[in-house]
Design an enzyme around this catalytic site. Structure first.
Site, PDB file in Angstrom:
ATOM      1  N   LYS A 150      -2.899  15.795  -8.419  1.00 28.82           N
ATOM      2  CA  LYS A 150      -2.071  15.620  -9.611  1.00 28.82           C
ATOM      3  C   LYS A 150      -1.138  16.805  -9.848  1.00 28.82           C
ATOM      4  O   LYS A 150      -0.004  16.623 -10.316  1.00 28.82           O
ATOM      5  CB  LYS A 150      -2.957  15.370 -10.839  1.00 28.82           C
ATOM      6  CG  LYS A 150      -3.582  13.984 -10.869  1.00 28.82           C
ATOM      7  CD  LYS A 150      -2.527  12.880 -10.888  1.00 28.82           C
ATOM      8  CE  LYS A 150      -3.143  11.500 -11.103  1.00 28.82           C
ATOM      9  NZ  LYS A 150      -2.123  10.424 -11.152  1.00 28.82           N
ATOM     10  N   ASP A 152       0.866  -1.175   0.000  1.00 27.06           N
ATOM     11  CA  ASP A 152       0.000   0.000   0.000  1.00 27.06           C
ATOM     12  C   ASP A 152       0.903   1.225   0.000  1.00 27.06           C
ATOM     13  O   ASP A 152       1.560   1.521   1.000  1.00 27.06           O
ATOM     14  CB  ASP A 152      -0.891  -0.019   1.250  1.00 27.06           C
ATOM     15  CG  ASP A 152      -1.806   1.190   1.349  1.00 27.06           C
ATOM     16  OD1 ASP A 152      -1.689   2.110   0.517  1.00 27.06           O
ATOM     17  OD2 ASP A 152      -2.629   1.228   2.279  1.00 27.06           O
ATOM     18  N   VAL A 153       0.962   1.927  -1.119  1.00 27.80           N
ATOM     19  CA  VAL A 153       1.916   3.028  -1.243  1.00 27.80           C
ATOM     20  C   VAL A 153       1.600   4.193  -0.316  1.00 27.80           C
ATOM     21  O   VAL A 153       2.460   5.046  -0.073  1.00 27.80           O
ATOM     22  CB  VAL A 153       2.017   3.538  -2.703  1.00 27.80           C
ATOM     23  CG1 VAL A 153       2.487   2.426  -3.628  1.00 27.80           C
ATOM     24  CG2 VAL A 153       0.697   4.141  -3.173  1.00 27.80           C
ATOM     25  N   THR A 186      -9.336   2.869 -19.121  1.00 33.00           N
ATOM     26  CA  THR A 186      -8.905   2.001 -18.026  1.00 33.00           C
ATOM     27  C   THR A 186     -10.088   1.736 -17.097  1.00 33.00           C
ATOM     28  O   THR A 186     -11.139   2.381 -17.206  1.00 33.00           O
ATOM     29  CB  THR A 186      -7.780   2.657 -17.207  1.00 33.00           C
ATOM     30  OG1 THR A 186      -8.333   3.742 -16.444  1.00 33.00           O
ATOM     31  CG2 THR A 186      -6.659   3.160 -18.101  1.00 33.00           C
ATOM     32  N   TYR A 244      -8.681  15.151  -6.823  1.00 39.09           N
ATOM     33  CA  TYR A 244      -7.819  14.538  -7.838  1.00 39.09           C
ATOM     34  C   TYR A 244      -7.013  15.604  -8.579  1.00 39.09           C
ATOM     35  O   TYR A 244      -5.804  15.448  -8.803  1.00 39.09           O
ATOM     36  CB  TYR A 244      -8.684  13.748  -8.806  1.00 39.09           C
ATOM     37  CG  TYR A 244      -7.930  12.890  -9.797  1.00 39.09           C
ATOM     38  CD1 TYR A 244      -7.350  11.690  -9.407  1.00 39.09           C
ATOM     39  CD2 TYR A 244      -7.832  13.267 -11.136  1.00 39.09           C
ATOM     40  CE1 TYR A 244      -6.690  10.884 -10.325  1.00 39.09           C
ATOM     41  CE2 TYR A 244      -7.173  12.474 -12.055  1.00 39.09           C
ATOM     42  CZ  TYR A 244      -6.601  11.281 -11.650  1.00 39.09           C
ATOM     43  OH  TYR A 244      -5.936  10.487 -12.560  1.00 39.09           O
TER      44      TYR A 244
END
Length: 261
Positions: free
Chosen positions: A163, A66-67, A194, A159
């Site tokens: 980013k 889990d980053v 995706t 988000y």
């Protein structure tokens, strides 16, 4: 698919490598000779992805991680070091997204996106750089960002902000790590086909909204969404010596979306 072996003898780690762009990147790097480790939180998806790629003759394995958790990241890189003794390429691809209205967003929803995209990039880049430096590896780190870092899309404030933070990490770490022989770059993806493009069971690229605005009216110059393999090709380029004089860049991979109104 490339027929060259640009990454023969090299080791790559791809976060979020079980699906989408991460999976395509793992496949591309492995097809060019790299030994690839994919990591992610979903063991079922990760193990299935690694098994599929291994059956294709590629050297790919999955390790759980889990980053967003610093201790978990430490475990990922300890595994890489013990298993391979080196790391040449890191692809920070792990991400999370769920549309939320800004006024309705709670801290947990906000933090989840930041924890994975921003903290995850920070933890993994730092650990990768330390491993590369210890082994005198002229490594390459590629951050998978988005045009959302330079554009605003509704229901995406968390988000969008994460980013652009990732983009600044790309530039800042490129500046500090180049003296150690490590090149850091990023890709700013547009609409890529995706699993993340499926929201509430609806594939946004097939909706009338997307087709009328982005395809029919040409807001995306190429009038279509991109494929994971197209993003993976650019990532592989940045990981290769073909990109030896590119440092601190965030290359748009968006079919021309970022240049239109």
């Amino acid at each position: 698919m490339a027929n060259m072996r640009r990454f023969e003898g090299q080791v790559a780690l791809v976060t979020g490598g079980a699906t989408g762009v991460g999976y395509a990147t793992a496949s591309r790097l492995a097809s060019e000779g790299a030994k690839v480790v994919i990591t992610g939180r979903r063991a079922d998806l990760g193990e299935a992805a690694a098994r599929t790629l291994t059956e294709q003759g590629f050297a790919v394995e999955y390790t759980a991680g889990d980053v967003s958790d610093e201790l978990s990241v430490s475990g990922i890189f300890t595994h890489v070091e013990r298993s391979y003794g080196r790391l040449d390429i890191l692809v920070n691809n792990a991400a999370a997204f769920q549309p939320i209205r800004f006024l309705g967003a709670d801290r947990a929803a906000w933090r989840k996106v930041f924890d994975i995209i921003v903290d995850g990039t920070y933890f993994c880049t730092q650990a990768a750089a330390q491993l590369m430096i210890a082994n005198r590896i002229q490594g390459r780190i590629i951050n998978v960002s988005s045009i959302n870092g330079a554009r605003a899309l509704e229901e995406s404030s968390h988000y969008n902000a994460a980013k652009i933070a990732m983009d600044q990490l790309t530039r800042s770490t490129a500046l500090e790590l180049m003296d150690e022989g490590i090149r850091v770059n990023g890709v700013a993806l547009g609409f890529i086909d995706t699993p993340m493009s499926v929201v509430d069971g609806v594939k946004e690229h097939e909706t009338e909204w997307f087709q009328s605005i982005y395809a029919a009216r040409g807001k995306i110059i190429q009038r279509r969404s991109g494929q994971p393999e197209e993003a993976a090709g650019v990532i592989a380029f940045l990981a290769s010596e073909d990109a030896s004089y590119i440092c601190g860049a965030v290359l748009p991979v968006d079919g021309g979306l970022s240049v239109t109104f």
